[in-house]
Motif scaffolding. Structure first.
Motif, PDB file in Angstrom:
ATOM      1  N   ASN A 186      -9.386 -41.983   0.328  1.00 40.82           N
ATOM      2  CA  ASN A 186      -9.517 -42.355  -1.081  1.00 40.82           C
ATOM      3  C   ASN A 186     -10.121 -41.211  -1.890  1.00 40.82           C
ATOM      4  N   ILE A 187     -10.053 -41.323  -3.198  1.00 42.98           N
ATOM      5  CA  ILE A 187     -10.426 -40.215  -4.066  1.00 42.98           C
ATOM      6  C   ILE A 187     -11.923 -39.912  -4.006  1.00 42.98           C
ATOM      7  N   SER A 188     -12.751 -40.921  -3.788  1.00 41.15           N
ATOM      8  CA  SER A 188     -14.193 -40.681  -3.680  1.00 41.15           C
ATOM      9  C   SER A 188     -14.526 -39.886  -2.428  1.00 41.15           C
ATOM     10  N   ASP A 189     -13.879 -40.222  -1.311  1.00 41.50           N
ATOM     11  CA  ASP A 189     -14.079 -39.465  -0.080  1.00 41.50           C
ATOM     12  C   ASP A 189     -13.701 -38.005  -0.284  1.00 41.50           C
ATOM     13  N   LEU A 190     -12.541 -37.788  -0.912  1.00 41.14           N
ATOM     14  CA  LEU A 190     -12.071 -36.420  -1.115  1.00 41.14           C
ATOM     15  C   LEU A 190     -12.987 -35.653  -2.077  1.00 41.14           C
ATOM     16  N   ALA A 191     -13.453 -36.322  -3.126  1.00 39.99           N
ATOM     17  CA  ALA A 191     -14.332 -35.658  -4.090  1.00 39.99           C
ATOM     18  C   ALA A 191     -15.609 -35.164  -3.416  1.00 39.99           C
ATOM     19  N   GLU A 192     -16.104 -35.913  -2.446  1.00 35.93           N
ATOM     20  CA  GLU A 192     -17.325 -35.534  -1.748  1.00 35.93           C
ATOM     21  C   GLU A 192     -17.092 -34.441  -0.719  1.00 35.93           C
ATOM     22  N   ARG A 193     -15.845 -34.284  -0.274  1.00 36.74           N
ATOM     23  CA  ARG A 193     -15.561 -33.381   0.839  1.00 36.74           C
ATOM     24  C   ARG A 193     -14.842 -32.104   0.427  1.00 36.74           C
ATOM     25  N   LEU A 194     -14.557 -31.945  -0.880  1.00 35.80           N
ATOM     26  CA  LEU A 194     -13.903 -30.735  -1.375  1.00 35.80           C
ATOM     27  C   LEU A 194     -14.898 -29.860  -2.128  1.00 35.80           C
ATOM     28  N   ASP A 195     -14.601 -28.598  -2.249  1.00 35.42           N
ATOM     29  CA  ASP A 195     -15.498 -27.628  -2.865  1.00 35.42           C
ATOM     30  C   ASP A 195     -15.763 -27.997  -4.323  1.00 35.42           C
ATOM     31  N   GLY A 196     -17.021 -28.307  -4.635  1.00 33.89           N
ATOM     32  CA  GLY A 196     -17.383 -28.711  -5.990  1.00 33.89           C
ATOM     33  C   GLY A 196     -17.272 -27.616  -7.013  1.00 33.89           C
ATOM     34  N   ALA A 197     -17.160 -26.355  -6.576  1.00 36.34           N
ATOM     35  CA  ALA A 197     -16.990 -25.254  -7.522  1.00 36.34           C
ATOM     36  C   ALA A 197     -15.573 -25.220  -8.072  1.00 36.34           C
ATOM     37  N   SER A 198     -14.624 -25.796  -7.346  1.00 31.10           N
ATOM     38  CA  SER A 198     -13.225 -25.790  -7.782  1.00 31.10           C
ATOM     39  C   SER A 198     -12.740 -27.165  -8.224  1.00 31.10           C
ATOM     40  N   PHE A 199     -13.118 -28.210  -7.502  1.00 33.50           N
ATOM     41  CA  PHE A 199     -12.596 -29.544  -7.786  1.00 33.50           C
ATOM     42  C   PHE A 199     -13.584 -30.341  -8.627  1.00 33.50           C
ATOM     43  N   PHE A 200     -13.056 -30.994  -9.659  1.00 37.23           N
ATOM     44  CA  PHE A 200     -13.900 -31.763 -10.568  1.00 37.23           C
ATOM     45  C   PHE A 200     -13.214 -33.096 -10.864  1.00 37.23           C
ATOM     46  N   ARG A 201     -13.997 -34.173 -10.836  1.00 36.77           N
ATOM     47  CA  ARG A 201     -13.484 -35.526 -11.107  1.00 36.77           C
ATOM     48  C   ARG A 201     -13.396 -35.694 -12.623  1.00 36.77           C
ATOM     49  N   ILE A 202     -12.217 -35.458 -13.183  1.00 40.56           N
ATOM     50  CA  ILE A 202     -12.044 -35.528 -14.628  1.00 40.56           C
ATOM     51  C   ILE A 202     -11.820 -36.954 -15.119  1.00 40.56           C
ATOM     52  N   HIS A 203     -11.507 -37.851 -14.202  1.00 42.72           N
ATOM     53  CA  HIS A 203     -11.157 -39.227 -14.554  1.00 42.72           C
ATOM     54  C   HIS A 203     -11.321 -40.045 -13.283  1.00 42.72           C
ATOM     55  N   ARG A 204     -11.515 -41.331 -13.396  1.00 42.90           N
ATOM     56  CA  ARG A 204     -11.683 -42.140 -12.179  1.00 42.90           C
ATOM     57  C   ARG A 204     -10.459 -42.076 -11.280  1.00 42.90           C
ATOM     58  N   SER A 205      -9.296 -41.727 -11.858  1.00 43.75           N
ATOM     59  CA  SER A 205      -8.065 -41.666 -11.079  1.00 43.75           C
ATOM     60  C   SER A 205      -7.591 -40.249 -10.791  1.00 43.75           C
ATOM     61  N   TYR A 206      -8.319 -39.236 -11.276  1.00 48.67           N
ATOM     62  CA  TYR A 206      -7.842 -37.861 -11.115  1.00 48.67           C
ATOM     63  C   TYR A 206      -8.966 -36.920 -10.699  1.00 48.67           C
ATOM     64  N   LEU A 207      -8.643 -36.093  -9.706  1.00 44.69           N
ATOM     65  CA  LEU A 207      -9.519 -35.034  -9.248  1.00 44.69           C
ATOM     66  C   LEU A 207      -8.747 -33.732  -9.414  1.00 44.69           C
ATOM     67  N   ALA A 208      -9.214 -32.845 -10.294  1.00 42.26           N
ATOM     68  CA  ALA A 208      -8.454 -31.650 -10.655  1.00 42.26           C
ATOM     69  C   ALA A 208      -9.036 -30.405  -9.998  1.00 42.26           C
ATOM     70  N   ASN A 209      -8.141 -29.502  -9.590  1.00 44.41           N
ATOM     71  CA  ASN A 209      -8.549 -28.194  -9.102  1.00 44.41           C
ATOM     72  C   ASN A 209      -8.623 -27.260 -10.309  1.00 44.41           C
ATOM     73  N   LEU A 210      -9.830 -26.937 -10.742  1.00 44.59           N
ATOM     74  CA  LEU A 210     -10.013 -26.160 -11.961  1.00 44.59           C
ATOM     75  C   LEU A 210      -9.570 -24.707 -11.812  1.00 44.59           C
ATOM     76  N   ASP A 211      -9.268 -24.272 -10.607  1.00 44.64           N
ATOM     77  CA  ASP A 211      -8.689 -22.937 -10.437  1.00 44.64           C
ATOM     78  C   ASP A 211      -7.314 -22.857 -11.106  1.00 44.64           C
ATOM     79  N   PHE A 212      -6.691 -24.035 -11.344  1.00 42.40           N
ATOM     80  CA  PHE A 212      -5.378 -24.084 -11.988  1.00 42.40           C
ATOM     81  C   PHE A 212      -5.480 -24.459 -13.472  1.00 42.40           C
ATOM     82  N   ALA A 213      -6.707 -24.624 -13.986  1.00 42.25           N
ATOM     83  CA  ALA A 213      -6.879 -25.033 -15.384  1.00 42.25           C
ATOM     84  C   ALA A 213      -6.243 -24.013 -16.322  1.00 42.25           C
TER      85      ALA A 213
END
Length: 258
Positions: A186-213
């Protein structure tokens, strides 16, 4: 991570095995399952297997068992995070029948693939009383591969290639330049386990890789984020706007300039 053949993985990994009766009560397990699962804490024997799993994993285990009841389905392995300790397990369940075809029980088989998808040593178990300001909770193992499902195969997606992750109930869709793949985490598990410097929870349904912003869009008070290579901008929750700007190193005033 070097590419390993399925045969290599089967030869290298010992499976964890949990035996259930027809009422889904745990009646036996092998030594690997005893080591990896919180047996001492929860004493699962003679209990329904759903009570043995963390609350956020119950729906996945129930789905697994429901799939085992369908004689024509061949579901791929489920991928789950077990919280004590932090592990990533590939789990499969199969129904057992007697001579008449009546269900006598189920066998749950899992493989521990934590070392293949994460890059930190497992955290040591700590009791709440031992967690202090001087002794904070250990960091969770960070994923460098996301296990996804494709045509009865587990495909490990490089984290750096992921543009965003979309939630769908207890599961997620992982998007890359090659398309979207279904993921059992689920998205909460992934948000906790991915690099916080790149991935940011922009919405309850979306986790974005800001390297692609690429662009921040404003339209009638609504904010969205355009990612490189993605045709459609993603919604940004009002409560996430400030955090997103801070993560990108820009201020509110910067986004208002013409």
């Amino acid at each position: 991570m070097p590419v390993r053949s399925p045969l290599y993985l089967l030869e290298r990994f010992d499976p964890g095995v949990v035996q259930l009766d027809s009422e889904l009560r745990v009646i036996a397990m092998n030594s690997l399952a005893r080591r990896l699962l919180p047996v001492e804490d929860k004493q699962p024997f003679e209990k329904v297997v759903l009570s043995f799993h963390p609350e956020r994993s119950v729906a996945k285990v129930k789905f697994l068992l429901d799939q085992a009841e369908c004689p024509v389905s061949n579901p791929p392995p489920m991928t789950m995070i077990i919280n004590i300790p932090e592990r990533v397990l590939l789990i499969k369940v199969t129904k057992l029948s007697d001579l008449r075809g009546d269900t006598t029980g189920y066998t749950l088989i899992f493989y521990d693939i934590t070392d293949q998808v994460s890059d930190k040593e497992p955290a040591l178990a700590m009791t709440p009383a031992s967690l202090t300001a001087e002794n904070p909770p250990p960091a969770k193992r960070q994923l460098h591969k996301i296990p996804t499902v494709s045509q009865n195969r587990i495909v490990l997606v490089d984290v750096e290639a992921v543009t965003y992750i979309r939630s769908e109930g207890h599961y997620t869709w992982v998007s890359t330049a090659q398309g979207s793949s279904f993921c059992n985490l689920n998205i909460s598990d992934l948000a906790e386990r991915l690099d916080g410097a790149s991935f940011f929870r922009i919405h309850r349904s979306y986790l974005a890789n800001l390297d692609f912003a690429e662009q921040i869009l404003r339209d009638e008070g609504k904010v969205s984020l355009k990612l490189r290579g993605e045709p459609t901008a993603l919604p940004v929750a009002r409560t996430s706007v400030a955090g997103l700007l801070e993560q990108l190193g820009i201020g509110e005033a910067d986004t208002m300039r013409n």
